[in-house]
Scaffold this motif. Structure first.
Motif, PDB file in Angstrom:
ATOM      1  N   ASP A   9       0.914  -1.145   0.126  1.00  0.00           N
ATOM      2  CA  ASP A   9       0.030   0.045  -0.026  1.00  0.00           C
ATOM      3  C   ASP A   9       0.856   1.406  -0.062  1.00  0.00           C
ATOM      4  N   LYS A  10       1.937   1.259   0.669  1.00  0.00           N
ATOM      5  CA  LYS A  10       2.879   2.398   0.469  1.00  0.00           C
ATOM      6  C   LYS A  10       3.587   2.560  -0.433  1.00  0.00           C
ATOM      7  N   ILE A  11       3.885   1.483  -1.219  1.00  0.00           N
ATOM      8  CA  ILE A  11       4.457   1.673  -2.614  1.00  0.00           C
ATOM      9  C   ILE A  11       3.446   2.344  -3.448  1.00  0.00           C
ATOM     10  N   ILE A  12       2.182   2.045  -3.479  1.00  0.00           N
ATOM     11  CA  ILE A  12       1.184   2.832  -4.381  1.00  0.00           C
ATOM     12  C   ILE A  12       0.937   4.045  -3.960  1.00  0.00           C
ATOM     13  N   GLU A  13       0.943   4.351  -2.675  1.00  0.00           N
ATOM     14  CA  GLU A  13       0.794   5.593  -2.384  1.00  0.00           C
ATOM     15  C   GLU A  13       1.960   6.728  -2.690  1.00  0.00           C
ATOM     16  N   THR A  14       3.176   6.173  -2.706  1.00  0.00           N
ATOM     17  CA  THR A  14       4.331   6.746  -2.957  1.00  0.00           C
ATOM     18  C   THR A  14       4.523   7.083  -4.388  1.00  0.00           C
ATOM     19  N   THR A  29      -3.516  -2.189 -12.319  1.00  0.00           N
ATOM     20  CA  THR A  29      -2.586  -3.258 -11.713  1.00  0.00           C
ATOM     21  C   THR A  29      -2.889  -4.731 -12.616  1.00  0.00           C
ATOM     22  N   VAL A  30      -1.974  -5.220 -12.752  1.00  0.00           N
ATOM     23  CA  VAL A  30      -1.842  -6.524 -13.272  1.00  0.00           C
ATOM     24  C   VAL A  30      -0.783  -7.411 -12.246  1.00  0.00           C
ATOM     25  N   ASN A  31      -1.489  -8.396 -11.497  1.00  0.00           N
ATOM     26  CA  ASN A  31      -0.836  -9.298 -10.973  1.00  0.00           C
ATOM     27  C   ASN A  31      -0.798 -10.631 -11.498  1.00  0.00           C
ATOM     28  N   PHE A  32       0.339 -11.217 -11.492  1.00  0.00           N
ATOM     29  CA  PHE A  32       0.661 -12.552 -12.471  1.00  0.00           C
ATOM     30  C   PHE A  32       0.840 -13.873 -11.593  1.00  0.00           C
ATOM     31  N   SER A  33       0.340 -14.640 -12.020  1.00  0.00           N
ATOM     32  CA  SER A  33       0.597 -16.081 -11.451  1.00  0.00           C
ATOM     33  C   SER A  33       1.733 -16.538 -11.715  1.00  0.00           C
ATOM     34  N   VAL A  50       2.942  -5.664 -12.153  1.00  0.00           N
ATOM     35  CA  VAL A  50       3.159  -4.358 -12.903  1.00  0.00           C
ATOM     36  C   VAL A  50       1.993  -3.411 -12.793  1.00  0.00           C
ATOM     37  N   VAL A  51       2.366  -2.189 -12.799  1.00  0.00           N
ATOM     38  CA  VAL A  51       1.355  -1.059 -12.686  1.00  0.00           C
ATOM     39  C   VAL A  51       1.522  -0.302 -13.619  1.00  0.00           C
ATOM     40  N   LEU A  52       0.459   0.067 -14.505  1.00  0.00           N
ATOM     41  CA  LEU A  52       0.537   0.830 -15.519  1.00  0.00           C
ATOM     42  C   LEU A  52       0.499   2.403 -15.277  1.00  0.00           C
ATOM     43  N   ILE A  53       1.253   3.202 -16.026  1.00  0.00           N
ATOM     44  CA  ILE A  53       1.403   4.376 -15.671  1.00  0.00           C
ATOM     45  C   ILE A  53       0.910   5.420 -16.828  1.00  0.00           C
ATOM     46  N   GLY A  54      -0.110   6.271 -16.775  1.00  0.00           N
ATOM     47  CA  GLY A  54      -0.530   7.067 -17.896  1.00  0.00           C
ATOM     48  C   GLY A  54      -1.237   8.474 -17.821  1.00  0.00           C
ATOM     49  N   ASN A  55      -1.611   9.064 -18.675  1.00  0.00           N
ATOM     50  CA  ASN A  55      -2.420  10.257 -18.663  1.00  0.00           C
ATOM     51  C   ASN A  55      -3.913   9.924 -18.842  1.00  0.00           C
ATOM     52  N   PRO A 150      -2.060  -3.843  -4.722  1.00  0.00           N
ATOM     53  CA  PRO A 150      -3.322  -3.661  -4.886  1.00  0.00           C
ATOM     54  C   PRO A 150      -3.908  -3.071  -6.125  1.00  0.00           C
ATOM     55  N   GLU A 151      -4.876  -3.281  -6.437  1.00  0.00           N
ATOM     56  CA  GLU A 151      -5.673  -2.578  -7.624  1.00  0.00           C
ATOM     57  C   GLU A 151      -5.546  -1.152  -7.820  1.00  0.00           C
ATOM     58  N   THR A 152      -5.291  -0.891  -8.913  1.00  0.00           N
ATOM     59  CA  THR A 152      -5.050   0.802  -8.911  1.00  0.00           C
ATOM     60  C   THR A 152      -6.181   1.025 -10.232  1.00  0.00           C
ATOM     61  N   GLY A 153      -6.489   2.472 -10.476  1.00  0.00           N
ATOM     62  CA  GLY A 153      -7.101   2.745 -11.558  1.00  0.00           C
ATOM     63  C   GLY A 153      -8.588   2.553 -11.561  1.00  0.00           C
ATOM     64  N   GLU A 154      -9.328   2.480 -12.731  1.00  0.00           N
ATOM     65  CA  GLU A 154     -10.759   2.479 -12.497  1.00  0.00           C
ATOM     66  C   GLU A 154     -11.133   1.593 -13.521  1.00  0.00           C
ATOM     67  N   ARG A 155     -12.043   0.405 -13.256  1.00  0.00           N
ATOM     68  CA  ARG A 155     -12.135  -0.669 -14.014  1.00  0.00           C
ATOM     69  C   ARG A 155     -13.589  -0.320 -14.873  1.00  0.00           C
TER      70      ARG A 155
END
Length: 234
Positions: A9-14, A29-33, A50-55, A150-155
């Motif tokens: 959670d702290k990583i996502i916040e930072t 966020t994509v969590n891999f098996s 991986v967490v995706l970054i964009g505009n 954790p999941e990020t963004g909006e589904r």
């Protein structure tokens, strides 16, 4: 900013806070098996997420423009890619993550990641369409981590194009590059190099993209529209 031993959670916040001044967002966020062919971390291990970054809309345009205007060469041949790396790579280093970019090998399946993370689908233009942002969003990079996050963004809830019967994007294409079946990049570029293309899409943005009613409030500013169209016409 150094958080290699922080909680998920702290990583996502930072990361979210570090991106904010640059007009960038965590897009999913994509969590891999353990059975998946996940991207490699810098030490050769497979990433756990991986967490995706964009505009979103024109969120990056002012920070990017200020950066480019301050450089003698205005960022070189690929200024947006260069700027994205200048922003994202230090964040990756501080978080003990590995950065990936759509412009660089080893090529990563950014669209597949986005479809999985945000539930998006492709539009006739080939651009992933978001039910809120429409065609006015993009992905500038991704951070790969050694742990699930954790999941990020909006589904998304459903595909906007499935509910669109008029298909104004297809009707608006002046170069006949867009059909129900495909987007012909060659026809598009040929149109942009002609007089009609220079006076139309090249100066005010893709007419097909502008015709889509979804997310119209997130439409890119004029300078950003011209920037992307100039890159497409090369």
């Amino acid at each position: 900013m150094t958080v290699p031993s922080a909680t998920a959670d702290k990583i996502i916040e930072t990361v979210r806070a570090a991106l904010q001044p640059h007009g960038l967002f965590l897009r999913g966020t994509v969590n891999f098996s353990s059975a998946e062919a996940a991207p490699l971390l810098a030490d050769g291990r497979r990433a756990a997420s991986v967490v995706l970054i964009g505009n979103i809309g024109g969120s990056l345009w002012r920070p990017f423009s200020r950066w480019r205007d301050g450089l003698p060469d205005r960022g070189g041949a690929d200024p947006l890619d260069t700027w994205s790396k200048a922003v994202i790579q230090p964040i990756a280093a501080a978080c003990d993550a590995t950065a990936y970019f759509p412009s660089d090998p080893p090529w990563q399946p950014f669209q597949q990641w986005a479809m999985r993370a945000e539930g998006l689908g492709a539009s006739p233009l080939g651009i992933l369409i978001h039910p809120r942002y429409g065609l006015w969003h993009g992905y500038r990079g991704a951070l790969a981590f050694d742990r699930p996050l954790p999941e990020t963004g909006e589904r998304a809830a459903g595909h906007p194009c499935d509910r669109c019967t008029a298909k104004p994007c297809i009707a608006a294409c002046p170069g006949s590059a867009l059909t129900d079946e495909r987007f012909d990049v060659g026809l598009c570029r040929g149109h942009l190099r002609g007089e009609a293309g220079r006076a139309g899409c090249l100066s005010s943005g893709c007419l097909s993209r502008n015709a889509c009613p979804v997310g119209a409030g997130y439409r890119y500013p004029e300078g950003q529209l011209r920037f992307h169209m100039a890159a497409l016409s090369l």
